[in-house]
Design a protein around this motif. Structure first.
Motif, mmCIF file in Angstrom:
data_model
loop_
_atom_site.group_PDB
_atom_site.id
_atom_site.type_symbol
_atom_site.label_atom_id
_atom_site.label_comp_id
_atom_site.label_asym_id
_atom_site.label_seq_id
_atom_site.Cartn_x
_atom_site.Cartn_y
_atom_site.Cartn_z
ATOM 1 N N VAL A 13 0.866 -1.179 0.000
ATOM 2 C CA VAL A 13 0.000 0.000 0.000
ATOM 3 C C VAL A 13 0.900 1.226 0.000
ATOM 4 O O VAL A 13 1.500 1.579 1.021
ATOM 5 C CB VAL A 13 -0.944 0.024 1.219
ATOM 6 N N ALA A 14 0.971 1.905 -1.155
ATOM 7 C CA ALA A 14 1.952 2.977 -1.355
ATOM 8 C C ALA A 14 1.395 4.350 -0.986
ATOM 9 O O ALA A 14 1.352 5.268 -1.797
ATOM 10 C CB ALA A 14 2.439 2.972 -2.803
ATOM 11 N N GLY A 15 0.959 4.488 0.245
ATOM 12 C CA GLY A 15 0.637 5.801 0.779
ATOM 13 C C GLY A 15 -0.798 6.255 0.655
ATOM 14 O O GLY A 15 -1.597 5.701 -0.087
ATOM 15 N N ASP A 16 -1.119 7.290 1.439
ATOM 16 C CA ASP A 16 -2.459 7.864 1.553
ATOM 17 C C ASP A 16 -3.481 6.799 1.930
ATOM 18 O O ASP A 16 -4.515 6.639 1.286
ATOM 19 C CB ASP A 16 -2.858 8.594 0.271
ATOM 20 N N LEU A 17 -3.190 6.079 3.010
ATOM 21 C CA LEU A 17 -4.170 5.134 3.527
ATOM 22 C C LEU A 17 -5.366 5.897 4.085
ATOM 23 O O LEU A 17 -6.509 5.509 3.880
ATOM 24 C CB LEU A 17 -3.549 4.240 4.609
ATOM 25 N N PHE A 18 -5.098 6.989 4.812
ATOM 26 C CA PHE A 18 -6.150 7.863 5.320
ATOM 27 C C PHE A 18 -6.224 9.124 4.467
ATOM 28 O O PHE A 18 -5.273 9.478 3.771
ATOM 29 C CB PHE A 18 -5.870 8.257 6.771
ATOM 30 N N ASP A 19 -7.357 9.807 4.569
ATOM 31 C CA ASP A 19 -7.496 11.066 3.852
ATOM 32 C C ASP A 19 -7.067 12.251 4.696
ATOM 33 O O ASP A 19 -6.706 13.293 4.167
ATOM 34 C CB ASP A 19 -8.944 11.259 3.396
ATOM 35 N N LEU A 20 -7.113 12.085 6.021
ATOM 36 C CA LEU A 20 -6.771 13.175 6.925
ATOM 37 C C LEU A 20 -5.671 12.730 7.876
ATOM 38 O O LEU A 20 -5.571 11.546 8.216
ATOM 39 C CB LEU A 20 -7.996 13.610 7.738
ATOM 40 N N SER A 21 -4.869 13.682 8.324
ATOM 41 C CA SER A 21 -3.790 13.353 9.249
ATOM 42 C C SER A 21 -4.321 12.986 10.631
ATOM 43 O O SER A 21 -3.606 12.356 11.417
ATOM 44 C CB SER A 21 -2.814 14.531 9.356
ATOM 45 N N MET A 22 -5.567 13.368 10.934
ATOM 46 C CA MET A 22 -6.190 12.999 12.205
ATOM 47 C C MET A 22 -7.489 12.247 11.908
ATOM 48 O O MET A 22 -8.586 12.820 11.987
ATOM 49 C CB MET A 22 -6.458 14.240 13.065
ATOM 50 N N PRO A 23 -7.407 10.970 11.559
ATOM 51 C CA PRO A 23 -8.601 10.214 11.174
ATOM 52 C C PRO A 23 -9.548 10.019 12.358
ATOM 53 O O PRO A 23 -9.126 9.965 13.515
ATOM 54 C CB PRO A 23 -8.033 8.860 10.703
ATOM 55 N N ALA A 24 -10.822 9.881 12.037
ATOM 56 C CA ALA A 24 -11.821 9.575 13.051
ATOM 57 C C ALA A 24 -11.684 8.118 13.476
ATOM 58 O O ALA A 24 -11.102 7.290 12.772
ATOM 59 C CB ALA A 24 -13.220 9.832 12.503
ATOM 60 N N ALA A 25 -12.249 7.796 14.640
ATOM 61 C CA ALA A 25 -12.186 6.424 15.144
ATOM 62 C C ALA A 25 -12.792 5.448 14.146
ATOM 63 O O ALA A 25 -12.284 4.332 13.952
ATOM 64 C CB ALA A 25 -12.911 6.341 16.486
#
Length: 390
Positions: A45-57
């Protein structure tokens, strides 16, 4: 050894403010099915797993379930952060996770993940998104050593130099995961980047494909459509559509086979597409009555209306047929376009309608939500009351 290359999951991203989390989870379940079907050894998985640096639970839960399904299907996971991720959050407990077959390479320099098959070891190096300004703070001695990391190209060049040193000391087949923007192929063709753009200083985000020469396979992330830079350097693209700008019809992963000599084969595997995108163009009444559009009611719709005069309440009428109509543009025939000044165009119109139209124009033609409209209306009423009291 058999690998799957994916990237840019963007867990938590919306599609023009519509939730996509359920769609993404179904697609990642399909990814686990591909792992099982094709007897895959590792998922990259080559990056940007989340969309935000502080993901919701909720977003951590989605990632946890996706990783668990992939592990249950028999593959280990190697992941590295992108520019949307927080490297420290993504890498939290990575030492423990590695013992369960989930390898998150969240910082650089870092040791490779070493996997083995019948032909010996394969070294997998993860190069996280390298922000030049952050690197200069984290590694202040680089400048003293004559290493230029003032651009993304310089940062990747520095990282790849360390990878080549490691491979010189311990020769092995090699795979690199990197999150960056390779702007051109090795033959000089321009790479089609249909992902939403990040704000960068001109040219400083571009990375040369030549940095990855000699690596058996390079799994790139950052661009949302699949791209073949060279035979061994590729983008997988995002598993979902996240914008109407993403025009590529392909959503899937690369299946990568390594033999004793290195790269043996690369094959494209399609992922399920829960909801496709479609742009419809024409006059409102014609579109609503167009039988050729039967069966498109569940798609993401961008409507471009060509009526000479703006129809009343067009979005709500469109959404009665296409509940997922997300953006609306007006492009009347050239000879019908307004020649009046803005002051003349808004004369006599309600303030809320003027604000709503302006908001749609500056937000990629996304209309105000009901909540936003009520907030704006309340603010306008408050301003009118203040003016009346003067």
């Amino acid at each position: 050894m058999r690998l799957i290359h994916t990237s840019d999951w963007h867990v938590g991203r919306t599609f023009h403010r519509h939730r996509t989390i359920e769609h993404l989870e179904s697609v990642l379940t399909g990814l686990a099915d591909l792992v099982r079907e094709h007897d895959v050894d590792a998922v990259l998985v080559a990056g940007d797993l989340f969309d935000l640096s502080m993901p919701a639970a909720e977003h951590f839960d989605v990632l946890d379930r996706a990783f668990s399904r992939i592990r249950d299907a028999g593959a280990v996971i190697v992941a590295t952060p992108g520019n949307h991720d927080s490297a420290s959050r993504l890498g939290f407990q990575s030492t423990w996770a590695a013992k369960a077959g989930v390898h998150v390479i969240a910082k650089w320099p870092s040791e490779p993940v070493v996997l083995h098959d019948d032909h010996g070891p394969v070294h997998l190096f993860g190069v996280p998104y390298l922000e030049p300004s952050a690197l200069r703070v984290q590694h202040p001695r680089l400048a003293e050593q004559g290493v230029d990391v003032s651009t993304a190209d310089g940062a990747v060049s520095w990282a790849m130099g360390q990878i080549r040193e490691a491979l010189h000391d311990s020769p092995a087949r090699s795979v690199v995961l990197a999150h960056c923007f390779v702007g051109r192929t090795s033959t000089g063709d321009e790479v089609v980047d249909d992902a939403p753009k990040d704000i960068t200083v001109g040219g400083q985000s571009l990375v040369s494909a030549s940095h990855f020469d000699g690596i058996d396979y390079t799994a790139l992330g950052h661009i949302h459509s699949r791209q073949r830079i060279t035979e061994s350097v590729r983008y997988s693209g995002a598993p979902l559509y996240y914008s109407f700008k993403e025009s590529s019809p392909h959503r899937g992963v690369w299946l990568v086979d390594l033999d004793d000599a290195g790269l043996a084969d690369v094959t494209w595997l399609d992922l399920p597409i829960p909801r496709r995108t479609r742009t419809i163009r024409g006059e409102l009444e014609s579109l609503l009555a167009d039988a050729s559009l039967d069966g498109t009611e569940d798609e993401w719709i961008r409507a471009i209306l060509t009526d000479a005069q703006r129809p009343a309440d067009p979005m709500s009428r469109l959404q009665k047929r296409w509940p997922n109509c997300s953006t609306l543009q007006f492009e009347p025939p050239e000879h019908e376009r307004e020649s009046r000044t803005y002051r003349e165009r808004v004369a006599g119109r309600r303030d809320i309608d003027v604000v709503a139209e302006f908001a749609g124009d500056v937000r990629e033609n996304e209309p105000l939500t009901e909540l936003e409209r009520s907030i704006v209306e309340a603010a306008l009423i408050s301003v009118a009351a203040e003016e009346a009291a003067r």
